[in-house]
Design an enzyme around this catalytic site. Structure first.
Site, PDB file in Angstrom:
ATOM      1  N   GLY A  10      34.868  77.579  98.681  1.00 27.67           N
ATOM      2  CA  GLY A  10      35.458  76.176  98.668  1.00 27.67           C
ATOM      3  C   GLY A  10      34.913  75.258  97.518  1.00 27.67           C
ATOM      4  CG  LEU A  12      29.743  71.136  98.357  1.00 25.84           C
ATOM      5  CD1 LEU A  12      29.268  70.548  97.240  1.00 25.84           C
ATOM      6  CD2 LEU A  12      29.436  70.293  99.788  1.00 25.84           C
ATOM      7  CG  ASP A  34      35.511  82.104 112.569  1.00 29.41           C
ATOM      8  OD1 ASP A  34      34.987  80.875 112.546  1.00 29.41           O
ATOM      9  OD2 ASP A  34      36.439  82.470 113.015  1.00 29.41           O
ATOM     10  CB  ALA A  58      34.634  70.540 107.070  1.00 23.95           C
ATOM     11  CB  THR A  99      33.105  62.439 105.818  1.00 27.03           C
ATOM     12  OG1 THR A  99      34.147  61.466 105.303  1.00 27.03           O
ATOM     13  CG2 THR A  99      33.272  62.226 107.431  1.00 27.03           C
ATOM     14  CG  ASP A 100      34.030  58.425 102.596  1.00 24.19           C
ATOM     15  OD1 ASP A 100      34.260  59.729 102.978  1.00 24.19           O
ATOM     16  OD2 ASP A 100      34.610  57.855 101.828  1.00 24.19           O
ATOM     17  CE1 TYR A 123      37.207  65.754 108.227  1.00 26.81           C
ATOM     18  CE2 TYR A 123      36.955  63.424 107.266  1.00 26.81           C
ATOM     19  CZ  TYR A 123      36.601  64.744 107.257  1.00 26.81           C
ATOM     20  OH  TYR A 123      35.798  65.003 106.241  1.00 26.81           O
ATOM     21  CE  LYS A 127      32.515  66.435 108.273  1.00 29.28           C
ATOM     22  NZ  LYS A 127      32.172  67.774 107.890  1.00 29.28           N
TER      23      LYS A 127
HETATM   24  N1  LIG Z   1      36.888  67.001 100.294  1.00 27.47           N
HETATM   25  C1  LIG Z   1      36.285  65.824 100.528  1.00 27.47           C
HETATM   26  O1  LIG Z   1      37.009  64.948  99.882  1.00 27.47           O
HETATM   27  C2  LIG Z   1      35.105  65.335 101.417  1.00 27.47           C
HETATM   28  C3  LIG Z   1      34.812  64.173 101.432  1.00 27.47           C
HETATM   29  C4  LIG Z   1      33.760  63.848 102.289  1.00 27.47           C
HETATM   30  C5  LIG Z   1      32.944  64.916 102.839  1.00 27.47           C
HETATM   31  N2  LIG Z   1      33.420  66.136 102.617  1.00 27.47           N
HETATM   32  C6  LIG Z   1      32.679  67.354 103.575  1.00 27.47           C
HETATM   33  O2  LIG Z   1      31.997  68.072 102.447  1.00 27.47           O
HETATM   34  C7  LIG Z   1      32.101  69.582 102.875  1.00 27.47           C
HETATM   35  C8  LIG Z   1      32.667  70.282 102.027  1.00 27.47           C
HETATM   36  O3  LIG Z   1      34.159  70.071 101.671  1.00 27.47           O
HETATM   37  P1  LIG Z   1      35.129  70.941 100.514  1.00 27.47           P
HETATM   38  O4  LIG Z   1      35.929  69.814 100.090  1.00 27.47           O
HETATM   39  O5  LIG Z   1      34.139  71.716  99.885  1.00 27.47           O
HETATM   40  O6  LIG Z   1      35.925  71.954 101.435  1.00 27.47           O
HETATM   41  P2  LIG Z   1      36.845  72.960 101.332  1.00 27.47           P
HETATM   42  O7  LIG Z   1      37.083  73.309  99.946  1.00 27.47           O
HETATM   43  O8  LIG Z   1      37.929  73.196 102.437  1.00 27.47           O
HETATM   44  O9  LIG Z   1      35.947  74.455 101.770  1.00 27.47           O
HETATM   45  C9  LIG Z   1      35.481  74.536 103.235  1.00 27.47           C
HETATM   46  C10 LIG Z   1      35.101  76.067 103.119  1.00 27.47           C
HETATM   47  O10 LIG Z   1      34.801  76.506 104.351  1.00 27.47           O
HETATM   48  C11 LIG Z   1      35.508  77.859 104.821  1.00 27.47           C
HETATM   49  N3  LIG Z   1      35.916  77.843 106.094  1.00 27.47           N
HETATM   50  C12 LIG Z   1      36.926  77.231 106.807  1.00 27.47           C
HETATM   51  N4  LIG Z   1      36.943  77.484 108.220  1.00 27.47           N
HETATM   52  C13 LIG Z   1      35.920  78.214 108.137  1.00 27.47           C
HETATM   53  C14 LIG Z   1      35.295  78.911 109.344  1.00 27.47           C
HETATM   54  N5  LIG Z   1      35.640  78.855 110.685  1.00 27.47           N
HETATM   55  N6  LIG Z   1      34.127  79.537 109.231  1.00 27.47           N
HETATM   56  C15 LIG Z   1      33.393  79.745 108.025  1.00 27.47           C
HETATM   57  N7  LIG Z   1      34.159  79.258 106.990  1.00 27.47           N
HETATM   58  C16 LIG Z   1      35.139  78.444 106.924  1.00 27.47           C
HETATM   59  C17 LIG Z   1      36.866  77.607 103.866  1.00 27.47           C
HETATM   60  O11 LIG Z   1      37.237  78.942 103.713  1.00 27.47           O
HETATM   61  P3  LIG Z   1      39.013  79.287 103.709  1.00 27.47           P
HETATM   62  O12 LIG Z   1      39.240  78.314 102.795  1.00 27.47           O
HETATM   63  O13 LIG Z   1      39.109  80.791 103.576  1.00 27.47           O
HETATM   64  O14 LIG Z   1      39.377  78.784 105.039  1.00 27.47           O
HETATM   65  C18 LIG Z   1      36.025  77.232 102.515  1.00 27.47           C
HETATM   66  O15 LIG Z   1      35.740  78.244 101.819  1.00 27.47           O
HETATM   67  C19 LIG Z   1      32.850  69.207 104.232  1.00 27.47           C
HETATM   68  O16 LIG Z   1      31.929  69.053 105.171  1.00 27.47           O
HETATM   69  C20 LIG Z   1      33.636  68.334 104.347  1.00 27.47           C
HETATM   70  O17 LIG Z   1      33.750  67.526 105.563  1.00 27.47           O
HETATM   71  C21 LIG Z   1      34.479  66.308 101.906  1.00 27.47           C
END
Ligand SMILES: NC(=O)c1ccc[n+]([C@@H]2O[C@H](COP(=O)([O-])OP(=O)(O)OC[C@H]3O[C@@H](n4cnc5c(N)ncnc54)[C@H](OP(=O)(O)O)[C@@H]3O)[C@@H](O)[C@H]2O)c1
Length: 286
Positions: A10, A12, A34, A58, A99-100, A123, A127
Site C-alpha cells: 500500500g 503507507l 488476509d 483499511a 483518521t482525521d 467510514y 475507523k
Molecule cells: N489514504 C488516506 O488519505 C488516509 C487518511 C487517513 C488515514 N489513513 C489510514 O492510513 C492507513 C494506510 O492507508 P493507505 O492509504 O496506505 O492504504 P492503501 O494504500 O489502500 O493500502 C492498504 C493495504 O492493505 C492491503 N489490504 C487490503 N485488504 C486487506 C486485507 N483484508 N488483509 C490484509 N491486507 C489488506 C492492501 O492490499 P490490496 O491493495 O492488494 O488490497 C494494501 O496493500 C489506513 O489505516 C488508512 O485508513 C489513510
C-alpha cells in the site's frame, strides 16, 4: 527488531518497509495474508513471531461505505478487534492507523489527542470502532491518526493519490474542479513512515496524531502542486456537495501532533516542503 507489516504494498506500507530496512521486516501482502481471516492471520503471525505488527490495511473508499457499511466494518473494525486480541495472546505490540475523519470538524483550531471524536460518516465510525478495539484489547499499542496521505505507491484502495491525479490532469488543459470547503493537512507517507520508525523504538505507547505541519483546502493543495510544476492549469474551487460526495466530511480536520512533540519525536515538515520533496522524488521537479 522483528516487525511484520500488513499491507506492505500500500502507499503507507511500502514506505514503511523502506523506512524499516534496518530491521528484520516481514512484508505481508493481500490476499496471501488476509487480516479478515482471523485464524489464518494468527497462524501466520505465530510462525513469524514478530515483536511488532504494523497494520496498514483499511477500507478507505469513504463514499462507498455510506451505501454498504459492511466491507468497512469488516476490515476497519472487526479485523482490528481480532488483530488486537492476537496482539494480547501472542505478546506483540500493535501499530494501527486511524483518521482525521473521526472528528466532526465543527471547530477551527487543530484537534489534539484528548479531543472527543464525533465522526460524521460511516467510514469515520468504522475507523473509530477500530480505535476502540485496539485500546480495549492490545495491551501495547501505538494508535496513529493521520490525514490526507499521499505516497509513491499511490493508494491501493482508491487506485490513485491526490497529487499524482492533479499532476496528470494538469497536463490535459481541461478545467479541474477541486473541493474548497474541507481544510486538512496533506501528509507524505515517506515522512510518516520515517517518524513512525522513531516512535516504535520508544515505549511511549498510546494514541498519537501524526501529520505534516500546517493546513490547506484540497483546492489550495492543488494550486500549490500546479504552481510547483510551473503549469498553467485551470483550477476551479467547488463545494464537496457539488461534486456529489455521498459521505459527509469534516469541514476542518487539522490534527495537532501534540503527543509526538511532547515525547520529542523529530518534527514533521510543513506540508509545502513535504510536497516539494515528493514531486522531486517522482521526477517532476529538478
Ligand atoms: N489514504 C488516506 O488519505 C488516509 C487518511 C487517513 C488515514 N489513513 C489510514 O492510513 C492507513 C494506510 O492507508 P493507505 O492509504 O496506505 O492504504 P492503501 O494504500 O489502500 O493500502 C492498504 C493495504 O492493505 C492491503 N489490504 C487490503 N485488504 C486487506 C486485507 N483484508 N488483509 C490484509 N491486507 C489488506 C492492501 O492490499 P490490496 O491493495 O492488494 O488490497 C494494501 O496493500 C489506513 O489505516 C488508512 O485508513 C489513510
Amino acid at each position: 527488531m522483528r516487525i511484520a507489516v500488513i499491507g506492505a504494498d500500500g502507499q503507507l506500507g511500502s514506505d514503511l518497509v523502506r523506512a524499516l530496512a534496518g530491521d528484520q521486516v516481514t512484508p505481508l501482502f493481500f490476499p496471501a495474508f488476509d487480516v479478515t481471516d482471523p485464524a489464518g492471520a494468527r497462524r501466520s503471525l505465530e510462525a513469524i513471531g514478530p515483536e511488532i505488527v504494523v497494520n496498514t490495511a483499511a477500507f478507505n473508499r469513504v463514499d462507498e461505505c455510506e451505501d454498504d457499511p459492511w466491507p468497512a466494518f469488516r476490515l476497519n473494525a472487526l479485523a482490528v478487534r481480532d488483530l488486537s486480541q492476537a496482539a494480547r495472546d501472542l505478546g506483540f505490540c500493535l501499530v494501527h492507523f486511524s483518521t482525521d475523519y473521526v472528528f466532526d470538524g465543527r471547530r477551527n483550531t487543530p484537534y489534539v489527542e484528548d479531543d472527543a471524536p464525533n465522526p460524521l460518516s460511516v467510514y469515520g465510525v468504522s475507523k473509530l470502532a477500530g480505535e476502540y478495539f485496539v485500546r480495549a484489547r492490545a495491551d501495547r499499542h501505538f494508535l496513529v491518526r493521520t490525514s490526507g496521505l499521499y505516497g509513491s505507491a499511490g493508494s491501493k484502495d482508491k487506485g490513485y493519490n491526490f497529487v499524482d491525479r492533479i499532476v496528470s490532469l494538469a497536463g490535459e488543459g481541461q478545467p479541474i474542479r477541486v473541493v474548497d470547503d474541507q481544510r486538512v493537512t496533506p501528509t507524505s507517507t515517506a515522512e510518516l513512515a520515517d517518524r513512525l520508525s522513531a516512535l516504535i523504538r520508544t515505549d511511549r505507547y498510546g494514541l498519537y496524531h501524526m501529520t505534516n505541519e500546517g493546513s490547506c483546502t484540497w483546492y489550495e493543495f492543488a494550486r500549490e502542486i500546479v504552481s510547483l510544476l510551473g503549469r498553467e492549469a485551470r483550477l476551479e474551487p467547488v463545494s464537496s456537495r457539488s461534486l456529489g460526495a455521498k459521505a459527509p466530511r469534516p469541514a476542518y480536520s487539522v490534527l495537532e501532533n501534540g503527543r509526538a512533540k511532547e515525547i520529542g519525536l523529530p518534527e514533521f515538515s510543513p506540508w509545502q516542503a513535504a510536497l516539494r520533496a515528493y514531486l522531486r522524488r517522482k521526477g517532476h521537479l529538478a
